[in-house]
Scaffold this motif. Structure first.
Motif, mmCIF file in Angstrom:
data_model
loop_
_atom_site.group_PDB
_atom_site.id
_atom_site.type_symbol
_atom_site.label_atom_id
_atom_site.label_comp_id
_atom_site.label_asym_id
_atom_site.label_seq_id
_atom_site.Cartn_x
_atom_site.Cartn_y
_atom_site.Cartn_z
ATOM 1 N N HIS A 202 -11.334 34.778 13.522
ATOM 2 C CA HIS A 202 -12.240 33.892 12.780
ATOM 3 C C HIS A 202 -11.723 32.473 13.017
ATOM 4 C CE1 HIS A 202 -14.540 33.004 8.775
ATOM 5 N NE2 HIS A 202 -14.822 32.166 9.745
ATOM 6 N N LEU B 21 -11.910 28.306 12.916
ATOM 7 C CA LEU B 21 -12.424 27.134 12.195
ATOM 8 C C LEU B 21 -12.527 25.966 13.177
ATOM 9 C CD1 LEU B 21 -13.146 25.581 9.556
ATOM 10 C CD2 LEU B 21 -10.698 25.126 9.292
ATOM 11 N N THR C 20 -16.507 29.314 11.828
ATOM 12 C CA THR C 20 -16.938 28.445 10.728
ATOM 13 C C THR C 20 -16.822 27.011 11.227
ATOM 14 O OG1 THR C 20 -16.234 29.980 9.025
ATOM 15 C CG2 THR C 20 -16.389 27.657 8.388
ATOM 16 N N MET D 217 -21.295 29.615 11.116
ATOM 17 C CA MET D 217 -21.404 29.298 9.680
ATOM 18 C C MET D 217 -21.019 27.846 9.462
ATOM 19 S SD MET D 217 -19.665 32.765 8.260
ATOM 20 C CE MET D 217 -18.516 32.920 9.595
ATOM 21 N N VAL E 197 -20.045 24.530 7.057
ATOM 22 C CA VAL E 197 -19.501 24.140 5.751
ATOM 23 C C VAL E 197 -19.440 22.612 5.669
ATOM 24 C CG1 VAL E 197 -17.522 24.319 4.201
ATOM 25 C CG2 VAL E 197 -18.063 26.201 5.736
ATOM 26 N N LYS F 264 -8.323 31.837 8.243
ATOM 27 C CA LYS F 264 -8.794 31.650 9.628
ATOM 28 C C LYS F 264 -7.621 31.958 10.573
ATOM 29 C CE LYS F 264 -12.705 29.990 8.101
ATOM 30 N NZ LYS F 264 -12.400 30.069 6.664
#
Ligand SMILES: NC(=O)C1=CN([C@@H]2O[C@H](COP(=O)(O)OP(=O)(O)OC[C@H]3O[C@@H](n4cnc5c(N)ncnc54)[C@H](O)[C@@H]3O)[C@@H](O)[C@H]2O)[C@@H](O)CC1
Ligand SMILES: [K+]
Length: 524
Positions: free
Chosen positions: A254, A256, A284, A303, A305, A331
């Motif tokens: 995952h 970032l 993200t 995604m 943010v 993350k």
């Protein structure tokens, strides 16, 4: 394959003689013979009756040329040798080979009078090819005038030149050219390729590079003390493990991505999509809050943010830092930088965030600018950062000019990686990946069409997207390779009109290409 510096090649030659009993004469014979074969390959199978000019200097590069002349003469080529330099400087092997061709009745002219220069000019006009054995790895400093005149004359004729070891006038350790250097169609190098074959202007003068081991023992060519490594297909194939059958999106990473500002949403888009396209499980994207909605619409699988702003459309301030720290929890890898903007309030957040991170991370573009004048903070990061500068960004970071950085790029990135305790991915015609332990990897994948806005964002996203899928320290290598391969696939359709989205779109195909290589399946 390793890439050698001149001193390292001399050391190999020395050990070949002292440890393995391989004399210079034997190596010179192999080098010259292979050169003659390379000329035949260039001219086509029927070389008999073709006209070749062999240019020989007084070093061992000239010795190779005398050997090549002997073989070419045996093949039935019409041959003239033009010699430049001082025959009293011949090594024993060069002297012996010069004597042999003389005894064979091959024409040798010493470039010492106007008449011989005129003769050379006429002969060059009629030549089918030229063998360049004027200067090899022993060249240094500024070219002496007669050699400069010779190189300019040959370059002006536009003939096919086969350069022995390195185009005469190219500095083998840097690729630098002081005034002029020979433009080769083919360069045949011996033992290992040299740094100057990969870095411009040397790279552009080398033409097609052929590497021949001339019988040197493999143990010497694989010597671990040689810290320059070619990131070729064989090496790339070993880097990225196959995706396990029971994989899930969490186990592939995952990521970032901290990127974007008003007017720079494309950078955030390209970097975050590249991470997904290279196989990361989830991405993200943290962007300034006023552009978050726009990014929601622009991306589907990413995604988004929102992060607090310090100016309209620019992230920054204590609240932004707090949000990023919170977001980094859970993350696996972080990319900071593409399109962030260069406000000091943003830079401060970048520096504090990087200092805090204890997981693999990449600093790109504006995140590199944030560290101008703060180099010690880079070296103090808890986790070793991966920096992805182009040469302008690298020069800015180090407080140098681009020209100074280019002068000896290898030395510069190697020293910078050690000083900044960072992995440095220096993007250029041959991207170098330098580690603080002194190892530097060279890649020849990629093409000039990739010199276009956004390609750097795609690379940064590619590297961070790989970090959880493999040993994170090796992700810059796999990333640079796959990004270059994707660029080459994109260039086959788009050529010089290639844009970053084309490279992004080809990342999965580059990955498929690599997987086929790994599994031995047919490569298309
Ligand atoms: N065992 C070995 O050392 C082997 C070497 N080989 C060949 O040997 C070459 C290296 O030989 P050398 O070390 O003798 O060097 P080079 O033949 O590359 O060059 C030395 C010559 O260049 C001249 N020179 C240097 N700087 C100059 C300048 N600024 N302007 C004009 N002339 C200049 C010197 O006067 C000298 O005559 C390699 O590139 C390769 O071609 C091959 O024969 C294979 C084996
Ligand atoms: K040469």
């Amino acid at each position: 394959m390793r890439i050698s510096l001149v001193e390292e090649m001399r050391d190999i030659d020395k050990k070949a003689a002292e440890t393995y009993g391989l004399s210079t004469a034997v190596l010179m014979e192999n080098a010259g013979h292979r050169t003659a074969e390379a000329v035949v390959e260039l001219l086509g199978t029927t070389v008999a009756g073709k006209s070749v000019i062999v240019l020989a200097g007084s070093g061992n590069n000239g010795g190779d040329a005398f050997v090549a002349a002997r073989h070419l003469s045996n093949f039935g080529v019409r041959l003239k040798i033009f010699f430049i330099g001082d025959a009293t400087h011949f090594s024993p092997a060069t002297a012996a080979n010069c004597e042999t061709v003389k005894k064979m009745g091959v024409e040798i002219h010493e470039l010492s009078s106007d008449r011989t220069w005129d003769r050379l000019t006429v002969s060059l006009r009629l030549a089918d090819a030229v063998v360049d054995g004027v200067l090899g790895t022993g060249f240094s400093g500024e070219l002496r005038k007669p050699v400069l005149r010779l190189i300019e004359l040959v370059n002006g004729m536009g003939k096919s030149v086969v350069s022995i070891d390195i185009p005469s006038g190219v500095a083998a350790d840097t690729g630098a050219v002081s005034t002029v250097a020979m433009q080769a169609a083919v360069t045949l190098t011996f033992g290992l390729p040299k740094v100057g074959h990969f870095l411009c202007p040397g790279a552009a003068l080398t033409g097609k590079l052929l590497v021949d081991d001339i019988g040197l023992p493999l143990q010497l060519l694989e010597e671990k003390s040689i810290r320059q490594v070619l990131l070729d297909d064989a090496l790339a194939t070993t880097l990225l493990p196959l995706r396990p059958l029971d994989v899930h999106k969490g186990s592939c990473g995952h990521v970032l991505v901290v990127a974007g500002s008003r007017g720079m949403t494309g950078a955030a888009y390209l970097a975050s999509l590249a991470a997904l396209r290279i196989g990361a499980g989830m991405v993200t994207l943290a962007v300034p809050e006023s552009i978050a909605e726009l990014m929601e619409m622009k991306t589907t699988e990413v995604m988004t943010v929102p992060v607090p702003e310090c100016a309209p459309g620019v992230m920054g301030g204590d609240e932004a830092l707090a949000r990023l720290l919170e977001l980094s929890e859970g993350k696996d890898a972080v990319l900071i930088g593409p399109g962030l903007g260069r406000l000091e309030a943003t830079g401060e957040v970048v520096r504090k965030f990087a200092a805090y991170l204890e997981k693999p991370f990449v600093l790109d573009a504006d995140a590199l600018f944030a560290f101008h004048g703060h180099l010690k903070e880079l070296a103090r990061c808890k986790q070793m950062p991966v920096l992805t500068p182009h040469l302008g960004e690298l020069a800015g970071l180090l407080g140098e000019t681009v020209e100074a950085v280019r002068q000896d790029l290898l030395k510069c990135v190697r020293e910078a990686a050690a000083r900044l305790q960072s992995v440095i991915v220096a993007k250029s015609e041959c991207t170098l990946v330098a580690y603080p332990n002194g190892e530097v990897f060279f890649t020849t994948k990629g093409n000039p069409g990739m010199a276009t806005a956004g390609c750097g964002d795609v690379l940064a996203g590619t590297v961070v997207g790989l970090m959880q899928q493999m040993e994170s320290a090796l992700a810059p290598l796999a990333g640079v390779y796959l990004h270059g391969l994707a660029g080459d696939l994109a260039a086959s359709h788009s050529g010089d009109g290639l844009i970053a989205s084309d490279v992004l779109a080809q990342l999965p195909r580059a990955l498929v290409n690599l997987r086929r290589r790994q599994t031995g399946a047919d490569i298309k």
